[in-house]
Design an enzyme around this catalytic site. Structure first.
Site, PDB file in Angstrom:
ATOM      1  N   SER A   1       4.840   1.870 -39.675  1.00  0.00           N
ATOM      2  CA  SER A   1       6.161   1.774 -40.303  1.00  0.00           C
ATOM      3  C   SER A   1       6.361   2.874 -41.334  1.00  0.00           C
ATOM      4  O   SER A   1       7.471   3.394 -41.487  1.00  0.00           O
ATOM      5  CB  SER A   1       6.344   0.439 -41.006  1.00  0.00           C
ATOM      6  OG  SER A   1       6.241  -0.601 -40.121  1.00  0.00           O
TER       7      SER A   1
ATOM      8  N   LYS B   1       1.244 -11.077 -61.941  1.00  0.00           N
ATOM      9  CA  LYS B   1       2.224 -11.238 -63.025  1.00  0.00           C
ATOM     10  C   LYS B   1       3.192 -12.385 -62.705  1.00  0.00           C
ATOM     11  O   LYS B   1       3.475 -13.229 -63.551  1.00  0.00           O
ATOM     12  CB  LYS B   1       3.021  -9.946 -63.210  1.00  0.00           C
ATOM     13  CG  LYS B   1       2.244  -8.851 -63.922  1.00  0.00           C
ATOM     14  CD  LYS B   1       3.047  -7.571 -63.925  1.00  0.00           C
ATOM     15  CE  LYS B   1       2.332  -6.464 -64.696  1.00  0.00           C
ATOM     16  NZ  LYS B   1       2.119  -6.790 -66.115  1.00  0.00           N
TER      17      LYS B   1
ATOM     18  N   LYS C   1      25.711  -6.317 -49.278  1.00  0.00           N
ATOM     19  CA  LYS C   1      25.924  -5.299 -48.248  1.00  0.00           C
ATOM     20  C   LYS C   1      27.068  -5.755 -47.337  1.00  0.00           C
ATOM     21  O   LYS C   1      27.419  -6.928 -47.315  1.00  0.00           O
ATOM     22  CB  LYS C   1      24.638  -5.098 -47.443  1.00  0.00           C
ATOM     23  CG  LYS C   1      23.613  -4.284 -48.223  1.00  0.00           C
ATOM     24  CD  LYS C   1      22.346  -4.084 -47.462  1.00  0.00           C
ATOM     25  CE  LYS C   1      22.530  -3.264 -46.203  1.00  0.00           C
ATOM     26  NZ  LYS C   1      21.240  -2.969 -45.549  1.00  0.00           N
TER      27      LYS C   1
ATOM     28  N   GLU D   1       8.002  -2.529 -54.446  1.00  0.00           N
ATOM     29  CA  GLU D   1       9.370  -3.043 -54.317  1.00  0.00           C
ATOM     30  C   GLU D   1       9.350  -4.563 -54.459  1.00  0.00           C
ATOM     31  O   GLU D   1       8.609  -5.246 -53.746  1.00  0.00           O
ATOM     32  CB  GLU D   1       9.982  -2.688 -52.961  1.00  0.00           C
ATOM     33  CG  GLU D   1      11.431  -3.177 -52.884  1.00  0.00           C
ATOM     34  CD  GLU D   1      12.045  -3.032 -51.501  1.00  0.00           C
ATOM     35  OE1 GLU D   1      12.900  -2.162 -51.336  1.00  0.00           O
ATOM     36  OE2 GLU D   1      11.650  -3.793 -50.593  1.00  0.00           O
TER      37      GLU D   1
ATOM     38  N   LYS E   1       3.313  -2.348 -46.044  1.00  0.00           N
ATOM     39  CA  LYS E   1       3.907  -1.716 -44.857  1.00  0.00           C
ATOM     40  C   LYS E   1       2.795  -1.186 -43.979  1.00  0.00           C
ATOM     41  O   LYS E   1       1.817  -0.620 -44.478  1.00  0.00           O
ATOM     42  CB  LYS E   1       4.803  -0.545 -45.311  1.00  0.00           C
ATOM     43  CG  LYS E   1       6.198  -0.564 -44.718  1.00  0.00           C
ATOM     44  CD  LYS E   1       7.024   0.572 -45.272  1.00  0.00           C
ATOM     45  CE  LYS E   1       8.391   0.665 -44.662  1.00  0.00           C
ATOM     46  NZ  LYS E   1       9.211  -0.508 -44.677  1.00  0.00           N
TER      47      LYS E   1
ATOM     48  N   LYS F   1       9.342   5.557 -41.070  1.00  0.00           N
ATOM     49  CA  LYS F   1      10.310   5.771 -42.156  1.00  0.00           C
ATOM     50  C   LYS F   1      10.290   7.232 -42.618  1.00  0.00           C
ATOM     51  O   LYS F   1      11.333   7.817 -42.902  1.00  0.00           O
ATOM     52  CB  LYS F   1       9.994   4.832 -43.329  1.00  0.00           C
ATOM     53  CG  LYS F   1      11.113   4.764 -44.344  1.00  0.00           C
ATOM     54  CD  LYS F   1      11.061   3.511 -45.180  1.00  0.00           C
ATOM     55  CE  LYS F   1      12.300   3.364 -46.030  1.00  0.00           C
ATOM     56  NZ  LYS F   1      12.406   2.115 -46.735  1.00  0.00           N
TER      57      LYS F   1
ATOM     58  N   ARG G   1       3.900  -8.162 -48.580  1.00  0.00           N
ATOM     59  CA  ARG G   1       3.453  -7.460 -47.386  1.00  0.00           C
ATOM     60  C   ARG G   1       3.224  -5.976 -47.713  1.00  0.00           C
ATOM     61  O   ARG G   1       3.902  -5.403 -48.567  1.00  0.00           O
ATOM     62  CB  ARG G   1       4.448  -7.595 -46.226  1.00  0.00           C
ATOM     63  CG  ARG G   1       5.800  -6.913 -46.445  1.00  0.00           C
ATOM     64  CD  ARG G   1       5.908  -5.626 -45.629  1.00  0.00           C
ATOM     65  NE  ARG G   1       7.123  -4.883 -45.874  1.00  0.00           N
ATOM     66  CZ  ARG G   1       7.280  -3.994 -46.833  1.00  0.00           C
ATOM     67  NH1 ARG G   1       6.304  -3.765 -47.704  1.00  0.00           N
ATOM     68  NH2 ARG G   1       8.394  -3.312 -46.969  1.00  0.00           N
TER      69      ARG G   1
ATOM     70  N   GLU H   1      18.792 -13.096 -39.875  1.00  0.00           N
ATOM     71  CA  GLU H   1      19.443 -11.834 -39.512  1.00  0.00           C
ATOM     72  C   GLU H   1      18.407 -10.834 -39.000  1.00  0.00           C
ATOM     73  O   GLU H   1      18.621 -10.120 -38.029  1.00  0.00           O
ATOM     74  CB  GLU H   1      20.179 -11.285 -40.742  1.00  0.00           C
ATOM     75  CG  GLU H   1      21.131 -10.147 -40.437  1.00  0.00           C
ATOM     76  CD  GLU H   1      20.564  -8.793 -40.795  1.00  0.00           C
ATOM     77  OE1 GLU H   1      21.292  -7.815 -40.659  1.00  0.00           O
ATOM     78  OE2 GLU H   1      19.386  -8.689 -41.191  1.00  0.00           O
ATOM     79  N   HIS H   2      17.239 -10.789 -39.683  1.00  0.00           N
ATOM     80  CA  HIS H   2      16.155  -9.881 -39.299  1.00  0.00           C
ATOM     81  C   HIS H   2      15.676 -10.199 -37.877  1.00  0.00           C
ATOM     82  O   HIS H   2      15.500  -9.313 -37.053  1.00  0.00           O
ATOM     83  CB  HIS H   2      15.022 -10.052 -40.323  1.00  0.00           C
ATOM     84  CG  HIS H   2      13.979  -8.997 -40.232  1.00  0.00           C
ATOM     85  ND1 HIS H   2      12.774  -9.190 -39.615  1.00  0.00           N
ATOM     86  CD2 HIS H   2      13.973  -7.713 -40.665  1.00  0.00           C
ATOM     87  CE1 HIS H   2      12.062  -8.089 -39.683  1.00  0.00           C
ATOM     88  NE2 HIS H   2      12.761  -7.168 -40.316  1.00  0.00           N
TER      89      HIS H   2
HETATM   90  P1  0O2 Z   1      10.795  -4.452 -43.991  1.00  0.00           P
HETATM   91  O1  0O2 Z   1      10.324  -4.921 -42.679  1.00  0.00           O
HETATM   92  O2  0O2 Z   1      11.212  -5.587 -44.892  1.00  0.00           O
HETATM   93  O3  0O2 Z   1       9.875  -3.502 -44.679  1.00  0.00           O
HETATM   94  P2  0O2 Z   1      15.186   3.110 -49.399  1.00  0.00           P
HETATM   95  O4  0O2 Z   1      13.900   2.340 -49.217  1.00  0.00           O
HETATM   96  O5  0O2 Z   1      15.814   2.897 -50.743  1.00  0.00           O
HETATM   97  O6  0O2 Z   1      15.067   4.530 -49.038  1.00  0.00           O
HETATM   98  P3  0O2 Z   1      16.391   1.162 -47.814  1.00  0.00           P
HETATM   99  O7  0O2 Z   1      15.190   0.858 -46.974  1.00  0.00           O
HETATM  100  O8  0O2 Z   1      17.735   1.059 -47.140  1.00  0.00           O
HETATM  101  O9  0O2 Z   1      16.253   2.590 -48.394  1.00  0.00           O
HETATM  102  O10 0O2 Z   1      16.378   0.268 -49.135  1.00  0.00           O
HETATM  103  P4  0O2 Z   1      16.986  -1.168 -49.388  1.00  0.00           P
HETATM  104  O11 0O2 Z   1      18.437  -1.209 -49.107  1.00  0.00           O
HETATM  105  O12 0O2 Z   1      16.562  -1.522 -50.780  1.00  0.00           O
HETATM  106  O13 0O2 Z   1      16.286  -2.097 -48.302  1.00  0.00           O
HETATM  107  C1  0O2 Z   1      14.918  -2.272 -48.336  1.00  0.00           C
HETATM  108  C2  0O2 Z   1      14.503  -3.594 -47.728  1.00  0.00           C
HETATM  109  O14 0O2 Z   1      15.473  -4.619 -48.028  1.00  0.00           O
HETATM  110  C3  0O2 Z   1      14.389  -3.619 -46.212  1.00  0.00           C
HETATM  111  O15 0O2 Z   1      13.122  -3.108 -45.853  1.00  0.00           O
HETATM  112  C4  0O2 Z   1      14.547  -5.109 -45.911  1.00  0.00           C
HETATM  113  O16 0O2 Z   1      13.353  -5.813 -46.230  1.00  0.00           O
HETATM  114  C5  0O2 Z   1      15.595  -5.517 -46.927  1.00  0.00           C
HETATM  115  N1  0O2 Z   1      16.955  -5.365 -46.379  1.00  0.00           N
HETATM  116  C6  0O2 Z   1      17.877  -4.419 -46.722  1.00  0.00           C
HETATM  117  N2  0O2 Z   1      19.010  -4.616 -46.049  1.00  0.00           N
HETATM  118  C7  0O2 Z   1      18.828  -5.696 -45.258  1.00  0.00           C
HETATM  119  C8  0O2 Z   1      19.673  -6.395 -44.323  1.00  0.00           C
HETATM  120  O17 0O2 Z   1      20.820  -6.042 -44.087  1.00  0.00           O
HETATM  121  N3  0O2 Z   1      19.116  -7.470 -43.704  1.00  0.00           N
HETATM  122  C9  0O2 Z   1      17.856  -7.896 -43.938  1.00  0.00           C
HETATM  123  N4  0O2 Z   1      17.414  -8.981 -43.282  1.00  0.00           N
HETATM  124  N5  0O2 Z   1      17.027  -7.250 -44.804  1.00  0.00           N
HETATM  125  C10 0O2 Z   1      17.513  -6.170 -45.461  1.00  0.00           C
HETATM  126  P5  0O2 Z   1      12.845  -2.520 -44.401  1.00  0.00           P
HETATM  127  O18 0O2 Z   1      11.936  -1.360 -44.597  1.00  0.00           O
HETATM  128  O19 0O2 Z   1      14.127  -2.269 -43.679  1.00  0.00           O
HETATM  129  O20 0O2 Z   1      12.124  -3.660 -43.640  1.00  0.00           O
END
Ligand code: 0O2
Length: 241
Positions: A74, A45, A137, A164, A70, A78, A68, A179-180
């Site tokens: 992971s 899309k 945030k 997502e 998961k 979670k 990606r 940051e990651h």
């Molecule tokens: P990865 O490696 O990207 O998969 P929820 O899923 O709603 O129960 P969550 O996970 O807090 O709770 O949801 P949110 O806030 O929407 O964050 C989801 C994803 O956003 C994260 O996935 C990160 O990819 C990104 N993200 C959120 N906050 C931050 C941050 O402070 N810094 C960075 N760099 N990325 C952020 P994952 O699963 O943590 O990681």
């Protein structure tokens, strides 16, 4: 190749248990495959929008699309962190970021524009929106997150799959990826000084975005009216739809 110990363990497992293990493996593969298909649909899309813009408009709001799935590890991590039952049904309901698509745009207005164009599509259902652009945030993280549900058509019929989508500018993406990396380098125990530096850098990135958008508007004028006419997520950070 199995280690001798793993081989010995395997030999103690009876036939029925082995059959159950195989069935679980197959079911897990089928479960993950649906997320891959859902992710592919969302990418298609977005790619269509991107191609349409580059063919018929003089400006393209999408810079980059990545995705990606998961890893199973992971997902399990979670699941444990959230304390949810280890059942496929519960995972489906509670872990909504197994399939993830990231869209990078040049300008903040483009991020909202892509959000609108994607979520206005008839086969897309919006499950949840988190607007970290409107309400960043505490650490400075900015991005527009939307969990969408798309129907995946398999031989067994249509299956709704959650994907997502993270939409953000190049500057926000640059910040988030650094940051990651820092977060993992310090095994989540980042020194306060660095955390402060990152928050400061997030403000600089936001200022840069605002400046670049102003310059862009000076040259090209305001962005054209969008499908819905307004930013539908404005004022609705973190809503469940
Ligand atoms: P990865 O490696 O990207 O998969 P929820 O899923 O709603 O129960 P969550 O996970 O807090 O709770 O949801 P949110 O806030 O929407 O964050 C989801 C994803 O956003 C994260 O996935 C990160 O990819 C990104 N993200 C959120 N906050 C931050 C941050 O402070 N810094 C960075 N760099 N990325 C952020 P994952 O699963 O943590 O990681």
């Amino acid at each position: 190749m199995l280690t001798a110990r793993a081989q010995r363990t395997l030999e103690t497992i009876d036939g029925q248990t082995l059959d159950e293990m195989r069935a679980l493996r197959d079911e897990t593969e089928r479960f993950m495959l649906r997320y891959k298909f859902g992710m592919d649909e969302v990418i298609t899309k977005l790619s269509i929008l991107r191609e349409e813009f580059s063919q018929t408009h003089d400006y393209n709001p999408i810079e980059h699309i990545s995705s990606r799935l998961k890893s199973l590890d992971s997902v399990i991590e979670k699941m444990q962190r959230k304390g949810v039952d280890p059942s496929f049904e519960t995972i489906r309901e509670t872990i909504t970021d197994i399939a993830g698509v990231r869209v990078t745009c040049s300008f903040v207005s483009d991020a909202y524009r892509i959000f609108e164009l994607l979520t206005a599509q008839r086969d897309i259902r919006v499950l949840r929106v988190k607007d970290y652009i409107k309400e960043p945030k505490e650490n400075g993280y900015q991005s527009l997150h939307v969990i969408v549900e798309v129907p995946v058509f398999l031989s067994t019929g249509a299956h709704p799959v959650a994907v997502e989508v993270q939409i953000r500018t190049i500057a926000m993406d640059f910040w988030a990826s650094l940051e990651h990396k820092i977060y993992y380098k310090y095994d989540r125990q980042v020194p306060q000084e660095l955390l402060d530096g990152l928050t400061d850098a997030a403000h600089t990135a936001a200022e840069l975005d605002a400046r670049m958008e102003r310059l862009h508007r000076e040259v090209h004028g305001a962005p054209p009216a969008t499908v819905l006419g307004v930013h539908p997520v404005a004022g609705q950070a973190g809503i469940d739809v």
